[in-house]
Scaffold this active site. Structure first.
Site, mmCIF file in Angstrom:
data_model
loop_
_atom_site.group_PDB
_atom_site.id
_atom_site.type_symbol
_atom_site.label_atom_id
_atom_site.label_comp_id
_atom_site.label_asym_id
_atom_site.label_seq_id
_atom_site.Cartn_x
_atom_site.Cartn_y
_atom_site.Cartn_z
ATOM 1 N N ARG A 1 0.761 -1.246 -0.093
ATOM 2 C CA ARG A 1 -0.030 -0.028 0.134
ATOM 3 C C ARG A 1 0.923 1.030 0.109
ATOM 4 O O ARG A 1 0.485 2.276 -0.708
ATOM 5 C CB ARG A 1 -0.774 0.011 1.384
ATOM 6 C CG ARG A 1 -1.939 0.960 1.209
ATOM 7 C CD ARG A 1 -2.495 1.087 2.917
ATOM 8 N NE ARG A 1 -2.936 -0.258 3.148
ATOM 9 C CZ ARG A 1 -4.060 -1.073 2.799
ATOM 10 N NH1 ARG A 1 -5.115 -0.343 2.241
ATOM 11 N NH2 ARG A 1 -4.370 -2.096 3.286
ATOM 12 N N CYS B 1 -25.798 -4.038 -8.064
ATOM 13 C CA CYS B 1 -27.043 -4.134 -7.447
ATOM 14 C C CYS B 1 -26.740 -4.639 -6.068
ATOM 15 O O CYS B 1 -26.960 -6.066 -5.928
ATOM 16 C CB CYS B 1 -27.872 -5.184 -8.206
ATOM 17 S SG CYS B 1 -28.388 -4.447 -9.749
#
Ligand SMILES: *Cc1c(COP(=O)(O)O)cnc(C)c1O
Length: 435
Positions: free
Chosen positions: A294, A362
């Site tokens: 990261r 969704c």
């Protein structure tokens, strides 16, 4: 103008700029969603690790944890910066080989390395395997025998450190799927086993205590616990380690609430601790290895989206929807990760209201940002989300059959497409007809 909290500028048109390029130009040229990386920032992050060790005159290896973002172009940059590389699968190793990454600088991780993965690692003469469990010791030895080769290994140990509201508690018996437990004797048992194997060269210990960490305390406790164990091994078995790998996990800024400390500071503290403990133990200082993922790519990447429909729920909230979401950035849905963003084509406009940014999938959980201050926004505006460089593209998926977005690298005013956008043909390419 500099964007608050993030290493990017607003140009004279009032647009967000990355690496000297207008992001609205990138959005119209390459389409959205689009991952954009500032390669100069990636290099700067790499160098802050490497140079700090050099300045301290310490033997060290910095390996980029490629799971954070792996692609051929990315690994070519890491190779140019002379870092080592961590891989955790055949796919990541394959990518590294395609990038022509020097295999002797590759280290392999994983809590369930398959025979195929270990074979690929052995055949390609990678530099080191970090052993995670007893099965792997036996499997590795038999594969090395078959290939008549040697392999350097580290032993991954779990020191049992938990953080609880800024109090650090050393649990006697940490519950982790990774590594050998230090406290229940498993690590020592593994250590003894390794010595029975002539093809395995045991170089030292590895521990990775977590991710997105903002303090040095936990690292320092880990070092202390590792040395406690090493002390025992020295007394009982006369062993001194050549390598101490302290993993990754250095925190970055996602939002204004995150206050990362400079990587230089972590390194200085770690070096001091390892030096003191080695001196006390009367052994030469081991080589220190780190594995940032990261911290190398996170703040160097942004994602551009196009804003579509908006919804005003009176007295509740305003939603804006974007043409991506949990398919290109899974972290908010996976662990409530927080992000900040700006309207790239209105980056100099003052905010007038808060909106919540919804993905197009969704799932109600597909919300990218809650309560983002924005100026008036219209259909077709470009939203830029910051600090998406790590665990964004690498966690991308095809939910709702959305094709994966493209990746563009920019550096000093030039841009290059480095991962093509997927087509619908790519999405269905493995589907076979049934009737
Ligand atoms: C994930 C991981 C890293 C990198 O972690 P970051 O938080 O991205 O720095 C390093 N080492 C190991 C073993 C890991 O699993």
């Amino acid at each position: 103008m500099i964007i608050d909290n993030h290493p990017f500028k607003v140009n004279e048109l009032g647009h967000l700029e990355v690496g000297g390029i207008d992001t609205t130009y990138l959005a119209s040229k390459y389409g959205t969603p689009l991952y954009v990386y500032d390669v100069e920032l990636i290099r700067k992050n790499c160098r802050s690790f490497v140079q700090t060790f050099n300045n301290l005159n310490v033997n060290a290896k910095v390996a980029y944890a490629s799971k954070a973002f792996s692609s051929i172009a990315m690994l070519q940059v890491i190779k140019q910066e002379n870092l080592c590389l961590d891989v955790v699968s055949e796919g990541e190793l394959y990518t590294a080989i395609q990038a022509d990454f020097p295999t002797e600088k590759i280290h392999m991780h994983g809590n369930n390395k398959s025979e195929e993965e270990l074979t690929m690692a052995i055949e390609n003469n990678i530099g080191c395997i970090v052993i995670d469990n007893f099965n792997e010791i036996h499997l590795l030895e038999s594969l090395l025998e078959k290939h008549e080769k040697q392999m350097d290994v580290l032993l991954r140990v779990t020191p049992g450190i938990e953080s609880k509201t800024h109090q650090y508690i050393m649990t006697g018996n940490e519950d982790s799927k990774f590594g050998f437990n230090l406290n229940n004797g498993q690590a020592e048992k593994a250590f003894c086993l390794l010595h029975e194997h002539s093809r395995i060269q045991f170089k030292g210990l590895h521990c990775h205590i977590g991710s997105q960490i903002f303090e040095t305390d936990r690292f320092l406790i880990a070092v202390e616990l590792l040395f406690q164990e090493l002390n025992t091994w020295k007394e009982k078995h006369g062993y001194t380690p050549e390598v101490l790998n302290l993993g990754g996990g250095f925190g970055i800024r996602y939002t204004e609430k995150d206050n990362p400390i400079p990587y230089e500071f972590y390194i200085e503290e770690l070096v001091k601790a390892v030096r003191n403990h080695s001196r006390k133990m009367g052994i030469p200082m081991p080589e220190i290895w780190l594995e940032p993922g990261r911290a190398i790519v996170g703040n160097a990447g942004i994602t551009l989206y196009t804003i579509g429909s908006q919804k005003h729920i009176p007295g509740t909230r305003d939603y804006i929807s974007i043409n991506g979401g949990m398919t290109d950035n899974l972290r908010p849905a996976l662990y409530q990760a927080k992000y900040e963003g700006v309207i790239a084509n209105k980056a100099s406009h003052p905010p007038v209201r808060d909106v919540s940014v919804a993905g197009k999938c969704c799932e109600s959980g597909d919300m990218l940002i809650w309560d983002l201050p924005v100026p008036e926004v219209n259909n077709g505006d470009v939203l830029a989300v910051f600090s998406t460089g790590a665990y964004g593209y690498s966690m991308a998926n095809h939910y709702n059959r959305l094709p994966k977005a493209a990746v563009v690298f920019v550096e000093n005013g030039t841009e290059k497409l480095v991962v093509r956008r997927e087509s619908y043909m790519d999405v269905t390419k493995n589907d076979l007809h049934y009737v």
